[in-house]
Write a protein that holds these residues in place. Structure first.
Motif, PDB file in Angstrom:
ATOM      1  N   ALA A  79     -21.038   8.744   2.346  1.00 22.94           N
ATOM      2  CA  ALA A  79     -21.816   7.898   1.440  1.00 22.94           C
ATOM      3  C   ALA A  79     -21.077   6.601   1.133  1.00 22.94           C
ATOM      4  CB  ALA A  79     -22.137   8.647   0.149  1.00 22.94           C
ATOM      5  N   GLU A  80     -19.764   6.660   1.134  1.00 21.30           N
ATOM      6  CA  GLU A  80     -18.936   5.492   0.833  1.00 21.30           C
ATOM      7  C   GLU A  80     -18.493   4.743   2.092  1.00 21.30           C
ATOM      8  OE1 GLU A  80     -17.937   4.148  -2.275  1.00 21.30           O
ATOM      9  OE2 GLU A  80     -19.679   5.367  -2.811  1.00 21.30           O
ATOM     10  N   GLY A  81     -19.029   5.155   3.250  1.00 20.85           N
ATOM     11  CA  GLY A  81     -18.683   4.470   4.497  1.00 20.85           C
ATOM     12  C   GLY A  81     -17.302   4.811   5.011  1.00 20.85           C
ATOM     13  N   LEU A  82     -16.809   5.979   4.631  1.00 20.84           N
ATOM     14  CA  LEU A  82     -15.490   6.443   5.055  1.00 20.84           C
ATOM     15  C   LEU A  82     -15.633   7.726   5.864  1.00 20.84           C
ATOM     16  CD1 LEU A  82     -13.693   5.815   1.659  1.00 20.84           C
ATOM     17  CD2 LEU A  82     -13.418   4.472   3.751  1.00 20.84           C
ATOM     18  N   SER A  83     -14.517   8.165   6.440  1.00 17.03           N
ATOM     19  CA  SER A  83     -14.549   9.383   7.250  1.00 17.03           C
ATOM     20  C   SER A  83     -13.250  10.160   7.073  1.00 17.03           C
ATOM     21  CB  SER A  83     -14.725   9.029   8.730  1.00 17.03           C
ATOM     22  OG  SER A  83     -13.533   8.428   9.226  1.00 17.03           O
ATOM     23  N   LEU A  84     -13.216  11.325   7.679  1.00 18.35           N
ATOM     24  CA  LEU A  84     -11.977  12.099   7.661  1.00 18.35           C
ATOM     25  C   LEU A  84     -10.866  11.371   8.406  1.00 18.35           C
ATOM     26  CD1 LEU A  84     -13.207  15.769   8.143  1.00 18.35           C
ATOM     27  CD2 LEU A  84     -12.353  14.690   6.064  1.00 18.35           C
ATOM     28  N   ASP A  85     -11.219  10.516   9.362  1.00 19.58           N
ATOM     29  CA  ASP A  85     -10.201   9.710  10.042  1.00 19.58           C
ATOM     30  C   ASP A  85      -9.493   8.790   9.049  1.00 19.58           C
ATOM     31  OD1 ASP A  85     -10.599  10.836  12.542  1.00 19.58           O
ATOM     32  OD2 ASP A  85     -11.990   9.267  13.195  1.00 19.58           O
ATOM     33  N   ASP A  86     -10.230   8.244   8.101  1.00 18.97           N
ATOM     34  CA  ASP A  86      -9.611   7.407   7.071  1.00 18.97           C
ATOM     35  C   ASP A  86      -8.633   8.219   6.233  1.00 18.97           C
ATOM     36  OD1 ASP A  86     -11.075   4.879   7.550  1.00 18.97           O
ATOM     37  OD2 ASP A  86     -12.804   6.067   6.934  1.00 18.97           O
ATOM     38  N   VAL A  87      -9.027   9.432   5.897  1.00 19.00           N
ATOM     39  CA  VAL A  87      -8.151  10.316   5.123  1.00 19.00           C
ATOM     40  C   VAL A  87      -6.926  10.698   5.959  1.00 19.00           C
ATOM     41  CG1 VAL A  87      -7.997  12.543   3.927  1.00 19.00           C
ATOM     42  CG2 VAL A  87     -10.095  11.170   3.750  1.00 19.00           C
ATOM     43  N   ALA A  88      -7.144  11.000   7.234  1.00 20.42           N
ATOM     44  CA  ALA A  88      -6.036  11.366   8.123  1.00 20.42           C
ATOM     45  C   ALA A  88      -5.032  10.213   8.253  1.00 20.42           C
ATOM     46  CB  ALA A  88      -6.569  11.770   9.491  1.00 20.42           C
ATOM     47  N   GLU A  90      -4.374   7.993   5.995  1.00 23.09           N
ATOM     48  CA  GLU A  90      -3.595   7.943   4.755  1.00 23.09           C
ATOM     49  C   GLU A  90      -2.558   9.062   4.719  1.00 23.09           C
ATOM     50  OE1 GLU A  90      -2.130   6.911   0.962  1.00 23.09           O
ATOM     51  OE2 GLU A  90      -3.069   5.789   2.586  1.00 23.09           O
ATOM     52  N   LEU A  91      -2.945  10.241   5.184  1.00 24.81           N
ATOM     53  CA  LEU A  91      -1.978  11.341   5.248  1.00 24.81           C
ATOM     54  C   LEU A  91      -0.840  11.007   6.208  1.00 24.81           C
ATOM     55  CD1 LEU A  91      -4.416  14.379   5.212  1.00 24.81           C
ATOM     56  CD2 LEU A  91      -2.847  13.685   3.370  1.00 24.81           C
ATOM     57  N   ALA A  92      -1.163  10.380   7.323  1.00 26.55           N
ATOM     58  CA  ALA A  92      -0.130   9.974   8.284  1.00 26.55           C
ATOM     59  C   ALA A  92       0.812   8.952   7.657  1.00 26.55           C
ATOM     60  CB  ALA A  92      -0.784   9.401   9.542  1.00 26.55           C
ATOM     61  N   ARG A  93       0.256   8.037   6.857  1.00 24.95           N
ATOM     62  CA  ARG A  93       1.091   7.041   6.178  1.00 24.95           C
ATOM     63  C   ARG A  93       2.084   7.706   5.235  1.00 24.95           C
ATOM     64  NH1 ARG A  93       1.832   4.675   1.532  1.00 24.95           N
ATOM     65  NH2 ARG A  93       0.157   5.749   0.458  1.00 24.95           N
ATOM     66  N   ARG A  94       1.640   8.785   4.627  1.00 29.50           N
ATOM     67  CA  ARG A  94       2.479   9.490   3.656  1.00 29.50           C
ATOM     68  C   ARG A  94       3.453  10.469   4.296  1.00 29.50           C
ATOM     69  NH1 ARG A  94      -1.778  11.327  -1.064  1.00 29.50           N
ATOM     70  NH2 ARG A  94      -2.700   9.272  -1.417  1.00 29.50           N
ATOM     71  N   GLU A  95       3.247  10.774   5.549  1.00 27.59           N
ATOM     72  CA  GLU A  95       4.061  11.777   6.220  1.00 27.59           C
ATOM     73  C   GLU A  95       5.538  11.415   6.125  1.00 27.59           C
ATOM     74  OE1 GLU A  95       3.927  14.328  10.331  1.00 27.59           O
ATOM     75  OE2 GLU A  95       3.114  12.297  10.354  1.00 27.59           O
ATOM     76  N   GLY A  96       6.331  12.367   5.738  1.00 32.88           N
ATOM     77  CA  GLY A  96       7.768  12.167   5.644  1.00 32.88           C
ATOM     78  C   GLY A  96       8.230  11.587   4.321  1.00 32.88           C
ATOM     79  N   LEU A  97       7.290  11.200   3.477  1.00 34.21           N
ATOM     80  CA  LEU A  97       7.663  10.685   2.159  1.00 34.21           C
ATOM     81  C   LEU A  97       7.742  11.852   1.173  1.00 34.21           C
ATOM     82  CD1 LEU A  97       5.294   7.597   1.684  1.00 34.21           C
ATOM     83  CD2 LEU A  97       7.725   7.564   2.215  1.00 34.21           C
ATOM     84  N   SER A  98       8.650  11.747   0.265  1.00 36.47           N
ATOM     85  CA  SER A  98       8.673  12.696  -0.838  1.00 36.47           C
ATOM     86  C   SER A  98       7.396  12.523  -1.645  1.00 36.47           C
ATOM     87  CB  SER A  98       9.887  12.417  -1.729  1.00 36.47           C
ATOM     88  OG  SER A  98       9.682  12.913  -3.034  1.00 36.47           O
ATOM     89  N   GLY A  99       6.809  13.616  -2.064  1.00 32.32           N
ATOM     90  CA  GLY A  99       5.610  13.547  -2.889  1.00 32.32           C
ATOM     91  C   GLY A  99       5.845  12.759  -4.166  1.00 32.32           C
ATOM     92  N   HIS A 100       7.024  12.918  -4.746  1.00 37.21           N
ATOM     93  CA  HIS A 100       7.355  12.181  -5.975  1.00 37.21           C
ATOM     94  C   HIS A 100       7.434  10.675  -5.687  1.00 37.21           C
ATOM     95  CE1 HIS A 100       7.987  15.795  -8.258  1.00 37.21           C
ATOM     96  NE2 HIS A 100       8.909  16.221  -7.413  1.00 37.21           N
TER      97      HIS A 100
END
Length: 108
Positions: A79-88, A90-100
């Motif tokens: 509905a917002e013009g996004l997809s699971l690829d967009d979420v993936a 973002e997850l890839a961008r965060r990979e290896g970063l501490s959650g904090h």
């Protein structure tokens, strides 16, 4: 692609196609017609039901409610013009970063 990825891609295609469906015939079309705020409300309801399944210790209900949650989240993303690829991405961008560390980078 694995079975998980295949079903999610097929679901995205179906959700995209349902945008133009008759609301009387399609639950998804009726959600789109109500708008993103209503879809987001449904995502929240499904998240609560998922958490309640965990609290109840009901694994089969957890799976069922998780499916509902993912489904409605995917409807919202579409509905917002996004997809699971967009979420993936973002997850890839965060990979290896501490959650904090990652969370602190989002705070203003």
């Amino acid at each position: 692609m694995n079975e998980t990825g295949d079903i999610l891609k097929r679901l995205e295609e179906t959700l995209r196609a349902r945008k133009s469906a008759d609301t009387a015939d399609s639950y998804v079309a009726s959600l789109y017609a109500k708008g993103s705020r209503k879809i987001a409300q449904k995502v929240g309801e499904e998240a609560v039901e998922t958490a309640m399944a965990v609290a109840a210790g009901d694994r089969s209900e957890l799976v069922a409610e998780s499916a509902d949650l993912v489904f409605h989240l995917m409807v919202l993303l579409e509905a917002e013009g996004l997809s699971l690829d967009d979420v993936a991405q973002e997850l890839a961008r965060r990979e290896g970063l501490s959650g904090h560390t990652e969370k602190a980078s989002r705070q203003t």
